[in-house]
Design a protein around this motif. Structure first.
Motif, mmCIF file in Angstrom:
data_model
loop_
_atom_site.group_PDB
_atom_site.id
_atom_site.type_symbol
_atom_site.label_atom_id
_atom_site.label_comp_id
_atom_site.label_asym_id
_atom_site.label_seq_id
_atom_site.Cartn_x
_atom_site.Cartn_y
_atom_site.Cartn_z
ATOM 1 N N UNK A 8 0.853 -1.182 0.000
ATOM 2 C CA UNK A 8 0.000 0.000 0.000
ATOM 3 C C UNK A 8 0.887 1.230 0.000
ATOM 4 N N UNK A 9 0.956 1.898 -1.146
ATOM 5 C CA UNK A 9 1.789 3.075 -1.334
ATOM 6 C C UNK A 9 0.903 4.290 -1.593
ATOM 7 N N UNK A 10 1.519 5.454 -1.768
ATOM 8 C CA UNK A 10 0.754 6.654 -2.103
ATOM 9 C C UNK A 10 0.035 6.463 -3.440
ATOM 10 N N UNK A 11 0.691 5.811 -4.376
ATOM 11 C CA UNK A 11 0.052 5.538 -5.671
ATOM 12 C C UNK A 11 -1.154 4.616 -5.502
ATOM 13 N N UNK A 12 -1.007 3.617 -4.640
ATOM 14 C CA UNK A 12 -2.126 2.720 -4.358
ATOM 15 C C UNK A 12 -3.277 3.484 -3.717
ATOM 16 N N UNK A 13 -2.950 4.405 -2.810
ATOM 17 C CA UNK A 13 -3.977 5.222 -2.162
ATOM 18 C C UNK A 13 -4.752 6.032 -3.196
ATOM 19 N N UNK A 14 -4.046 6.553 -4.208
ATOM 20 C CA UNK A 14 -4.716 7.276 -5.291
ATOM 21 C C UNK A 14 -5.629 6.343 -6.075
ATOM 22 N N UNK A 15 -5.131 5.156 -6.409
ATOM 23 C CA UNK A 15 -5.932 4.183 -7.159
ATOM 24 C C UNK A 15 -7.152 3.739 -6.356
ATOM 25 N N UNK A 16 -6.969 3.518 -5.051
ATOM 26 C CA UNK A 16 -8.076 3.103 -4.186
ATOM 27 C C UNK A 16 -9.156 4.172 -4.129
#
Length: 121
Positions: free
Chosen positions: A23-31
């Motif tokens: 769970x990365x910042x990019x994943x947070x954006x995608x979520x």
């Protein structure tokens, strides 16, 4: 590094999102974008976090900021699994599953050792 997988489904009028991997910042954006595209104001949003392998320090802040920017309802979000404690924005709820109850009635059963722990030393 293993990539993040986000699986979205609708069940019983609720949005379910399963996270798997890092769970990365990019994943947070995608979520947050997945929630915005798939949540239509009905039911609850369940984010299943039990298969998250690691959490980047900035990811929680990114997720929280995106919830605000996209005007998503954090009070409708339920994160399941202990990683949810580390990624959930304010006002979201986290459901952490414990071990199944062993059937003990709090020391009232025969041969129970639970009551020994409650006696003063």
């Amino acid at each position: 590094m293993r990539e993040q997988t986000i699986i979205v489904s609708q069940q019983n009028g609720h949005l379910h999102i399963n996270l798997n991997g890092h769970f990365t910042a990019e994943t947070a954006l995608q979520l947050s974008n997945a929630i915005a595209r798939n949540y239509f104001g009905e039911g609850r949003i369940f984010i299943h976090t039990g298969k998250i392998a690691s959490i980047s320090p900035q990811s929680r802040r990114t997720f929280s900021d995106m919830i605000d920017i996209l005007d998503l309802p954090p009070e409708k979000m339920y994160l399941t699994g202990s990683p949810g404690l580390k990624i959930g924005p304010d006002k979201s709820r986290v459901i952490v599953y414990g071990k199944a109850n062993s059937g003990c009635a709090g020391g009232g059963c025969d041969d129970c050792t639970c009551h020994d722990r409650n006696e003063p030393e």
